[in-house]
Scaffold this motif. Structure first.
Motif, mmCIF file in Angstrom:
data_model
loop_
_atom_site.group_PDB
_atom_site.id
_atom_site.type_symbol
_atom_site.label_atom_id
_atom_site.label_comp_id
_atom_site.label_asym_id
_atom_site.label_seq_id
_atom_site.Cartn_x
_atom_site.Cartn_y
_atom_site.Cartn_z
ATOM 1 N N GLY A 137 -3.595 -25.828 -43.111
ATOM 2 C CA GLY A 137 -3.106 -24.546 -43.465
ATOM 3 C C GLY A 137 -1.702 -24.307 -43.904
ATOM 4 N N TYR A 138 -0.980 -25.201 -43.497
ATOM 5 C CA TYR A 138 0.446 -25.547 -44.084
ATOM 6 C C TYR A 138 0.471 -25.050 -45.358
ATOM 7 N N HIS A 139 1.597 -24.481 -45.733
ATOM 8 C CA HIS A 139 1.827 -24.321 -47.413
ATOM 9 C C HIS A 139 3.146 -24.438 -47.576
ATOM 10 N N GLU A 140 3.408 -25.035 -48.725
ATOM 11 C CA GLU A 140 4.814 -25.245 -49.151
ATOM 12 C C GLU A 140 5.549 -23.937 -49.078
ATOM 13 N N PRO A 141 6.777 -23.789 -48.801
ATOM 14 C CA PRO A 141 7.491 -22.409 -48.934
ATOM 15 C C PRO A 141 7.870 -22.284 -50.508
ATOM 16 N N PRO A 142 8.328 -21.142 -50.822
ATOM 17 C CA PRO A 142 8.665 -21.097 -52.132
ATOM 18 C C PRO A 142 9.795 -21.688 -52.821
ATOM 19 N N SER A 143 10.698 -22.313 -51.839
ATOM 20 C CA SER A 143 11.583 -23.132 -52.291
ATOM 21 C C SER A 143 11.212 -24.540 -52.608
ATOM 22 N N GLY A 144 10.128 -24.833 -52.077
ATOM 23 C CA GLY A 144 9.656 -26.266 -52.512
ATOM 24 C C GLY A 144 10.218 -27.201 -51.547
ATOM 25 N N GLU A 145 11.008 -26.684 -50.340
ATOM 26 C CA GLU A 145 11.646 -27.629 -49.631
ATOM 27 C C GLU A 145 10.601 -27.726 -48.340
ATOM 28 N N THR A 146 10.095 -28.872 -48.129
ATOM 29 C CA THR A 146 9.004 -29.105 -46.955
ATOM 30 C C THR A 146 9.620 -29.708 -45.784
ATOM 31 N N VAL A 147 9.177 -29.198 -44.511
ATOM 32 C CA VAL A 147 9.225 -29.970 -43.409
ATOM 33 C C VAL A 147 9.224 -31.388 -43.292
ATOM 34 N N PHE A 148 8.398 -31.846 -44.188
ATOM 35 C CA PHE A 148 7.915 -33.206 -44.303
ATOM 36 C C PHE A 148 8.927 -34.050 -45.050
ATOM 37 N N GLY A 149 9.434 -33.569 -46.128
ATOM 38 C CA GLY A 149 10.325 -34.111 -46.730
ATOM 39 C C GLY A 149 11.733 -34.218 -46.158
ATOM 40 N N VAL A 150 12.251 -33.230 -45.581
ATOM 41 C CA VAL A 150 13.627 -32.667 -44.935
ATOM 42 C C VAL A 150 13.524 -33.927 -43.856
ATOM 43 N N THR A 151 12.566 -33.787 -43.087
ATOM 44 C CA THR A 151 12.600 -34.623 -41.937
ATOM 45 C C THR A 151 12.566 -36.262 -42.173
ATOM 46 N N PHE A 152 11.713 -36.683 -43.266
ATOM 47 C CA PHE A 152 12.031 -37.912 -43.674
ATOM 48 C C PHE A 152 13.270 -38.557 -44.097
ATOM 49 N N ARG A 153 13.967 -37.530 -45.139
ATOM 50 C CA ARG A 153 15.031 -37.772 -45.570
ATOM 51 C C ARG A 153 16.054 -37.958 -44.365
ATOM 52 N N LYS A 154 16.325 -37.021 -43.398
ATOM 53 C CA LYS A 154 17.287 -36.808 -42.501
ATOM 54 C C LYS A 154 17.025 -38.060 -41.552
ATOM 55 N N ARG A 155 15.805 -38.683 -41.178
ATOM 56 C CA ARG A 155 15.489 -39.545 -40.194
ATOM 57 C C ARG A 155 15.937 -41.040 -40.908
ATOM 58 N N LYS A 156 15.733 -41.031 -42.294
ATOM 59 C CA LYS A 156 16.347 -42.421 -42.912
ATOM 60 C C LYS A 156 17.586 -42.277 -43.793
ATOM 61 N N ASN A 157 18.244 -41.139 -43.686
ATOM 62 C CA ASN A 157 19.430 -40.957 -44.235
ATOM 63 C C ASN A 157 19.585 -41.234 -45.734
#
Length: 256
Positions: free
Chosen positions: A16-36
Motif C-alpha cells: 500500500g506504500y505509494h510514491e509521494p508526488p515529489s517522486g522521492e522515496t524512502v527506499f531511494g533516500v535511505t539507500f543513497r545515504k547508507r552508501k553515500n
C-alpha cells in the motif's frame, strides 16, 4: 540464519506504500545515504524496486540478511551477482518462496535486459507465482505473475551456504569504454542505427523505452528514457541525444 519468512513479513509491512508526488522515496533516500552515493536524484527519485528489496532485507535480518539477498539499486547487477555466486536459475522452474525473481518486460529474457525485480511469496505452479514488489504503479503491491516475462531468479543462501558478492560487480556494472564518434544529434522522429545504439545503452542502464522497446525508431518512449537518463547525470533533460549525452551513455559509471 536469516529466513525467507522474515524477509516476506518485512516486505508485507509496505503493501500500500505509494510514491509521494515529489517522486522521492524512502527506499531511494535511505539507500543513497547508507552508501553515500551521488548524484542524489538518481537514487532519491530513481527506480526503486531493487532498493526496496535491499531495505527490507536489512530491516528483516540486518547485515547478515543483506549479504544473502543482495544490496543493489540496479537489477541487472543484482542478477549478475546471483549468477556469479552460483545461485542464479534461468526461467521459473523450481522457483520457491523467498527467491528473488527478475523480469524482462520485452521478453528477451536475457540478464542484460532485465527491467524489474520482486520477491516470491507463494508458488501455485512454476507458471503461477505470487510476489511482493515495489515500484509497480509507483506503489508496493502484491501480484500474481506468470512465467511469461521471468528472466530467472536468484536463490539467497537461506540454507547457510556462502553467497558473498563479487566485489568487481559492486562498484560498476556496464559495458563501459570510450564512446564512439558522435554521429550528430539523435532525436524524436529519427530512425536507424544510431537510434538503436542509443536505445541499447539506455536499456542496459535500466531506462525503460516503452512498449516498442529497441526498434531503431526514436519515439516518445525513447525521448522519455533519454530525459530520465539526462536527469540522472545532471544533464539538462531535453530528450535530445546531443554530444554530451552520447558520451555519457557509454562512459558514465553505473553505481549499484
Amino acid at each position: 540464519m536469516p529466513k525467507a519468512g522474515e524477509l516476506l513479513r518485512e516486505m508485507s509491512r509496505y503493501l500500500g506504500y505509494h510514491e509521494p508526488p515529489s517522486g522521492e522515496t524512502v527506499f531511494g533516500v535511505t539507500f543513497r545515504k547508507r552508501k553515500n552515493l551521488r548524484p542524489e536524484a538518481a537514487f532519491d527519485r530513481g527506480p526503486w524496486c531493487d532498493m526496496f528489496v535491499a531495505q527490507c532485507a536489512l530491516a528483516a535480518g540486518g547485515p547478515a540478511m543483506l549479504r544473502l539477498v543482495g544490496d543493489f539499486s540496479l537489477t541487472t547487477a543484482h542478477a549478475a551477482w546471483f549468477r556469479d555466486n552460483g545461485r542464479w536459475r534461468r526461467g521459473a522452474a523450481g522457483i520457491r518462496p523467498g527467491d528473488i525473481v527478475f523480469f524482462d518486460w520485452h521478453g528477451e529474457k536475457e540478464l542484460k535486459f532485465i527491467d524489474h525485480v520482486a520477491t516470491v511469496e507463494k508458488v501455485f505452479s512454476p507458471d503461477d507465482i505470487q510476489t511482493i514488489e515495489g515500484n509497480i504503479g509507483d506503489s508496493c503491491v502484491r501480484r500474481r505473475r506468470t512465467s511469461a516475462f521471468v528472466a530467472g531468479y536468484g536463490r539467497p543462501a537461506y540454507d547457510g551456504l556462502p553467497s558473498e558478492p563479487d566485489v568487481s560487480l559492486i562498484s560498476v556494472l556496464a559495458e563501459l569504454g570510450d564512446a564512439p564518434a558522435f554521429p550528430g544529434v539523435v532525436q524524436l522522429g529519427q530512425k536507424g542505427a544510431n537510434v538503436r545504439r542509443a536505445q541499447e545503452k539506455l536499456r542496459r542502464r535500466r531506462f525503460g523505452l516503452g512498449p516498442s522497446g529497441i526498434d531503431a525508431d526514436f519515439g516518445p518512449g525513447t525521448r522519455s528514457a533519454v530525459m530520465d537518463f539526462q536527469r540522472s547525470q545532471g544533464i539538462e533533460p531535453t530528450g535530445i541525444v546531443d554530444a554530451k549525452t552520447w558520451k555519457a551513455l557509454w562512459e558514465a559509471p553505473i553505481t549499484v
